[in-house]
Design an enzyme around this catalytic site. Structure first.
Site, PDB file in Angstrom:
ATOM      1  N   HIS A 104     -55.861  39.228 -10.850  1.00 16.05           N
ATOM      2  CA  HIS A 104     -55.021  40.303 -11.375  1.00 16.05           C
ATOM      3  C   HIS A 104     -54.098  39.746 -12.460  1.00 16.05           C
ATOM      4  CE1 HIS A 104     -53.229  44.270 -11.113  1.00 16.05           C
ATOM      5  NE2 HIS A 104     -52.029  43.711 -11.123  1.00 16.05           N
ATOM      6  N   ASP A 144     -60.315  40.513  -8.788  1.00 13.93           N
ATOM      7  CA  ASP A 144     -58.985  41.138  -8.753  1.00 13.93           C
ATOM      8  C   ASP A 144     -58.715  41.640  -7.336  1.00 13.93           C
ATOM      9  OD1 ASP A 144     -56.722  42.843  -9.005  1.00 13.93           O
ATOM     10  OD2 ASP A 144     -57.174  43.153 -11.127  1.00 13.93           O
ATOM     11  N   SER A 204     -52.061  46.419 -15.023  1.00 11.62           N
ATOM     12  CA  SER A 204     -51.469  46.767 -13.744  1.00 11.62           C
ATOM     13  C   SER A 204     -50.658  48.051 -13.864  1.00 11.62           C
ATOM     14  CB  SER A 204     -50.623  45.588 -13.245  1.00 11.62           C
ATOM     15  OG  SER A 204     -50.202  45.769 -11.919  1.00 11.62           O
TER      16      SER A 204
END
Length: 377
Positions: free
Chosen positions: A189, A155, A60
């Site tokens: 994610h 995601d 991320s």
């Protein structure tokens, strides 16, 4: 994981003969300020070491930071593992771009992620321009790097088109044979592991999901080549807590925590790092120690590989501040207009950590401001 555009702050840069003394004073102040952490683990200065073969990875905002660091310091880094990240300078200093084109994290604007939406051609021009100005290392150095990428097929925060743009960005500078791109794992994610975490398709803290897939091991083995099997028992090394203020005065003003962490295998500690390699693992938003304690450090999957392969794992720490409430790394100028350059506050701080652990005498990372129509550095 939402980011907001905010004001920028200036780095405090003391000058003159008192610089070294002032830095030592800052370090001591941060040692005293880190009382809550010190109650659990002794906090000290990062020891000088002699490791080599530096690589980076991240999830991320940590994935964006890992790309930033690899590109800006391509002469130092030899490879990267990117999970749910995006191209270098993707946000171009704009929180709007960061949260609508480079990710789907805006609560105010619709997601605009689509194939090619990060404007790779512009990012390549900017990369080359920064390098020509000496603000980053020559991108030609990337040709020898090995890059491992993973984008979960479900995601929802950094959708696959962003990662595919990253792949195409890398392909401008390196051969396809240097890159592994995994995109079939049905992961949300999160950092995928095979031993710990939420269900693979779950979205939520600590953003570590058990997908029966060892992402940390896969990326390390791609970057460094075949490794010995990971340690299957209790950790053989130790986690060392160190003062990040040694590398950036008043780090909490710039979105960095007072304390960072180093996983140090006994073999590396005994040799002061000689014959060991160094990997920098950047956590994602809401994965800092204030948010989830030591979960990322203990369960991301790196340490077991470090034990059996003489790898030192550096875990620098971002922190939540008013302009960065979710403890993300600065990849969209919430703190610093030069955030993606070698002179950026966070970038330079982590590079100084790497220098100390690899026995490199740090060079000045300051560079003059440069402006062009609609962009200032």
């Amino acid at each position: 994981m939402k980011w907001r555009q905010t004001r920028q702050t200036r780095q405090f840069r003391p000058q003159g003969y008192g610089l070294a003394l002032l830095r030592e004073l800052v370090c001591l102040l941060w040692l005293l300020a880190a009382g809550s952490v010190a109650a659990q683990v002794q906090v000290q200065l990062l020891p000088p070491m002699a490791a080599g073969q530096v690589s980076v990875s991240g999830l991320s905002s940590g994935g964006f930071m890992a790309v930033q660091f690899e590109v800006a310091y391509s002469a130092t880094v030899q490879g990267a593992g990117i999970i749910a990240g995006g191209p270098y300078f993707c946000a171009q200093g704009s929180a709007y771009t960061a949260t609508t084109r480079c990710s789907c994290t805006s609560s105010l604007f619709a997601c605009r992620v689509h194939p090619g939406g990060t404007n790779i051609a512009d990012l390549i021009v900017l990369t080359d321009w920064f390098a020509a100005e000496g603000a980053i290392d020559p991108p030609e150095r990337l040709a020898s790097h090995k890059v491992w990428m993973l984008s979960g097929s479900v995601d929802s925060i950094v959708p696959q088109p962003v990662m595919t743009d990253l792949y195409n960005y890398y392909r401008h500078y390196m051969a396809a044979s240097q890159i592994v791109y995994r995109r079939m794992l049905p992961a949300e994610h999160a950092l995928p592991t095979d031993l710990y975490g939420n269900p693979c398709a779950h979205l939520g803290s600590p953003y570590i999901n058990n997908c029966t897939y060892d992402a940390a091991g896969q990326l390390l083995q791609w970057i460094y080549g075949p490794l010995l099997p990971r340690n299957s028992g209790p950790p053989a090394g130790r986690v060392l807590a160190f003062v990040q203020g040694e590398f950036l005065p008043f780090p909490t003003l710039h979105g960095m925590a007072t304390v960072g962490y180093l996983y140090l295998p006994k073999s590396c500690e005994d040799s002061a790092g000689a014959g060991c390699r160094l990997h920098v693992a950047f956590h994602g938003c809401l994965q800092d120690t204030d948010s989830i304690g030591s979960t990322f450090i203990e369960h991301a999957g790196y340490n077991a590989w470090a034990d059996s392969n003489r790898l030192m794992i550096l875990y620098p720490q971002a922190s939540a501040i008013a302009s960065n409430p979710e403890a993300c790394w600065d990849w969209f100028a919430y703190d610093d207009a030069r955030y993606a350059l070698k002179s950026g506050h966070q970038m330079a701080a982590v590079k100084r950590m790497v220098d100390k652990l690899t026995g490199v005498q740090p060079a000045s990372t300051l560079s003059p401001s440069r402006c062009r129509p609609d962009r200032c550095i």
